[in-house]
Design an enzyme around this catalytic site. Structure first.
Site, PDB file in Angstrom:
ATOM      1  N   ARG A   1      20.929  44.126 -47.033  1.00 51.13           N
ATOM      2  CA  ARG A   1      20.424  44.250 -45.660  1.00 51.13           C
ATOM      3  C   ARG A   1      21.521  43.859 -44.676  1.00 51.13           C
ATOM      4  NH1 ARG A   1      14.607  41.176 -46.638  1.00 51.13           N
ATOM      5  NH2 ARG A   1      13.728  42.715 -48.099  1.00 51.13           N
TER       6      ARG A   1
ATOM      7  N   ASP B   1      23.526  43.378 -41.253  1.00 49.32           N
ATOM      8  CA  ASP B   1      23.057  42.995 -39.928  1.00 49.32           C
ATOM      9  C   ASP B   1      23.440  44.015 -38.868  1.00 49.32           C
ATOM     10  OD1 ASP B   1      21.935  40.617 -40.834  1.00 49.32           O
ATOM     11  OD2 ASP B   1      23.769  39.462 -40.495  1.00 49.32           O
TER      12      ASP B   1
ATOM     13  N   ARG C   1      30.730  36.450 -42.609  1.00 47.20           N
ATOM     14  CA  ARG C   1      31.194  36.275 -41.228  1.00 47.20           C
ATOM     15  C   ARG C   1      31.466  34.805 -40.915  1.00 47.20           C
ATOM     16  NH1 ARG C   1      26.652  38.914 -37.869  1.00 47.20           N
ATOM     17  NH2 ARG C   1      27.853  37.979 -36.166  1.00 47.20           N
TER      18      ARG C   1
END
Length: 246
Positions: free
Chosen positions: A50, A52, A198
């Protein structure tokens, strides 16, 4: 019902992410609308990861169950035609067994993060990479990154909204390489926490700038405290490269 494995690429810039949401605007929504146009039925597209909002993919994987068999090249081309002009494409389709699950059958996920390290603004790579003006020491970033390899509690490097049952993950690779003005960070693991890549990249940037040492990065990991994480890198430079199935 025949099952098909799809390899998908997309530019995530203007999407709310992979997963379908109430207000629409997801990559999954575009794919499912493409299948509805192709076969006239509501088809669930099940993704391996999934991503972002703003995150891209070169090798996202999904599976679908169709009401009847179809040639894989026909499936690919017809669904792609129905998804125009959205920046989403099925690169490859192949028939698989009914026990294949895009998410749960995956054994490794590979992510790439792109940093463009220069003073000039981005033009062609706008929205496709993180522009960092201050010179970065990629060798120092790579050396520090090796402290994060292996099985650790990555609480520091996961979003407060992460729904994973455990913060413990095994990171198989975290490498940093420079190619001219571009710095490429590769992360590989069976699975990742929400915002983990990230978060790692944002902290490695501090090392590259000389604001953190490798020891500071190690201390942040061992703190097991989200507040110890550096600023989270923007989604622009993150790509889901590929998903492995053994």
């Amino acid at each position: 019902m025949p099952r098909y494995k799809l390899t998908i690429e997309y530019d995530g810039t203007n999407f709310v992410g992979w997963q379908s949401q109430a207000d629409g605007g997801s990559v999954q929504d575009v794919l499912e609308a493409g299948f509805k146009g192709f076969c006239g039925q509501d088809i669930r597209v099940n993704g391996a990861g999934r991503t972002d909002a703003g995150v891209h993919a070169l090798g996202q994987v999904a599976h679908v169950d169709l009401p009847e068999p179809v040639r894989t090249d026909t499936l690919r081309d017809a669904v792609n035609a129905h998804m125009r002009p959205h920046p989403v494409a099925i690169v490859e389709a192949e028939e698989v067994g009914g026990d294949f699950e895009a998410r749960f059958s995956a054994t490794r996920r590979h992510y790439m993060y792109r940093i463009v390290n220069r003073r000039a603004p981005l033009t062609l790579d706008r929205g496709q990479a993180w522009l960092v003006h201050k010179p970065l020491d990629a060798d120092a970033m790579h050396a520090a990154a090796q402290l994060l390899i292996g099985k650790h509690d990555f609480t520091t490097f996961r979003s407060m909204q992460c729904q994973a049952k455990s913060p413990v993950k095994t990171l198989d690779e975290l490498s940093v390489s420079r190619y001219g003005e571009e710095i490429e960070i590769i992360a590989r693991a069976r699975s990742f926490l929400h915002n983990q890549v990230r978060s790692l990249v944002g902290s490695l940037k501090l090392v590259g700038e000389g604001k953190w040492s490798a020891r500071d990065l190690d201390r942040a990991l061992k703190a097991r405290d989200r507040a110890a994480c550096g600023p989270v890198a923007p989604p622009d430079g993150l790509y889901l490269l590929k998903v492995d199935y053994d």
